[in-house]
Design an enzyme around this catalytic site. Structure first.
Site, PDB file in Angstrom:
ATOM      1  N   TYR A   1      43.516  41.131  44.444  1.00  0.00           N
ATOM      2  CA  TYR A   1      43.133  40.671  43.109  1.00  0.00           C
ATOM      3  C   TYR A   1      44.337  40.046  42.424  1.00  0.00           C
ATOM      4  O   TYR A   1      44.238  39.081  41.697  1.00  0.00           O
ATOM      5  CB  TYR A   1      42.615  41.845  42.281  1.00  0.00           C
TER       6      TYR A   1
ATOM      7  N   CYS B   1      33.546  38.390  48.985  1.00  0.00           N
ATOM      8  CA  CYS B   1      34.299  39.235  48.056  1.00  0.00           C
ATOM      9  C   CYS B   1      34.828  40.472  48.784  1.00  0.00           C
ATOM     10  O   CYS B   1      35.725  41.146  48.323  1.00  0.00           O
ATOM     11  CB  CYS B   1      33.412  39.645  46.894  1.00  0.00           C
TER      12      CYS B   1
ATOM     13  N   SER C   1      45.952  45.536  46.044  1.00  0.00           N
ATOM     14  CA  SER C   1      47.283  45.173  46.532  1.00  0.00           C
ATOM     15  C   SER C   1      47.919  46.339  47.275  1.00  0.00           C
ATOM     16  O   SER C   1      48.818  46.174  48.075  1.00  0.00           O
ATOM     17  CB  SER C   1      48.163  44.762  45.370  1.00  0.00           C
TER      18      SER C   1
ATOM     19  N   ARG D   1      42.171  42.488  36.420  1.00  0.00           N
ATOM     20  CA  ARG D   1      40.906  43.182  36.123  1.00  0.00           C
ATOM     21  C   ARG D   1      39.805  42.164  35.972  1.00  0.00           C
ATOM     22  O   ARG D   1      38.700  42.351  36.452  1.00  0.00           O
ATOM     23  CB  ARG D   1      41.043  43.972  34.836  1.00  0.00           C
TER      24      ARG D   1
END
Length: 110
Positions: free
Chosen positions: A30, A60, A66, A43
């Site tokens: 992300y 997705c 991470s 977020r």
DNA sequence: CGCTTGACACCGT
DNA sequence: AACGGTGCCAAGC
């Protein structure tokens, strides 16, 4: 037809696009996406993937945290689904964690 | 030294 | 205003 609804391209749209750019057998985080967008909205990225209506076209599941954990994917209860997909792509998962995660991690070009 | 857990911080919808 | 499919840091074991 009602058009002209989103004069501003939704943040999510960019996220989905980046998500599709992930090569098969690779992973991204992300944060990488947020970085690619030059923003710290990690977020918001997750939010976008969650709102993703093209899940069928947007991998997705190739997006993980991470730290190497899978994260959620349609509810943490279905995280197993994500693992299965990733393993099919060649990604090894260990107890909800990516094996050699750093080796599979894919960074977006400038 | 390496891994895990908890708390706080950021952004967008 | 509150809630996420998060991230990073610090402390503990």
């Amino acid at each position: 037809m009602v058009l002209s609804k989103m004069v501003t391209v939704s943040f999510e749209s960019k996220v989905w696009e980046l998500c599709r750019k992930i090569p098969k057998g690779k992973l991204t985080t992300y944060k990488e996406i947020g970085k690619a967008l030059h923003t710290k909205a990690y977020r918001a990225v997750g939010q976008a993937l969650k709102k993703n209506k093209n899940t069928h076209a947007t991998p997705c599941h190739r997006v993980v945290n991470s730290n190497g954990s899978l994260g959620g994917y349609y509810g943490k209860l279905n995280s197993i689904r994500k693992i299965n997909l990733l393993e099919k792509e060649g990604i090894k998962v260990e107890k909800g964690r990516i094996a050699n995660f750093k080796e599979k991690l894919f960074s977006y070009p400038c």
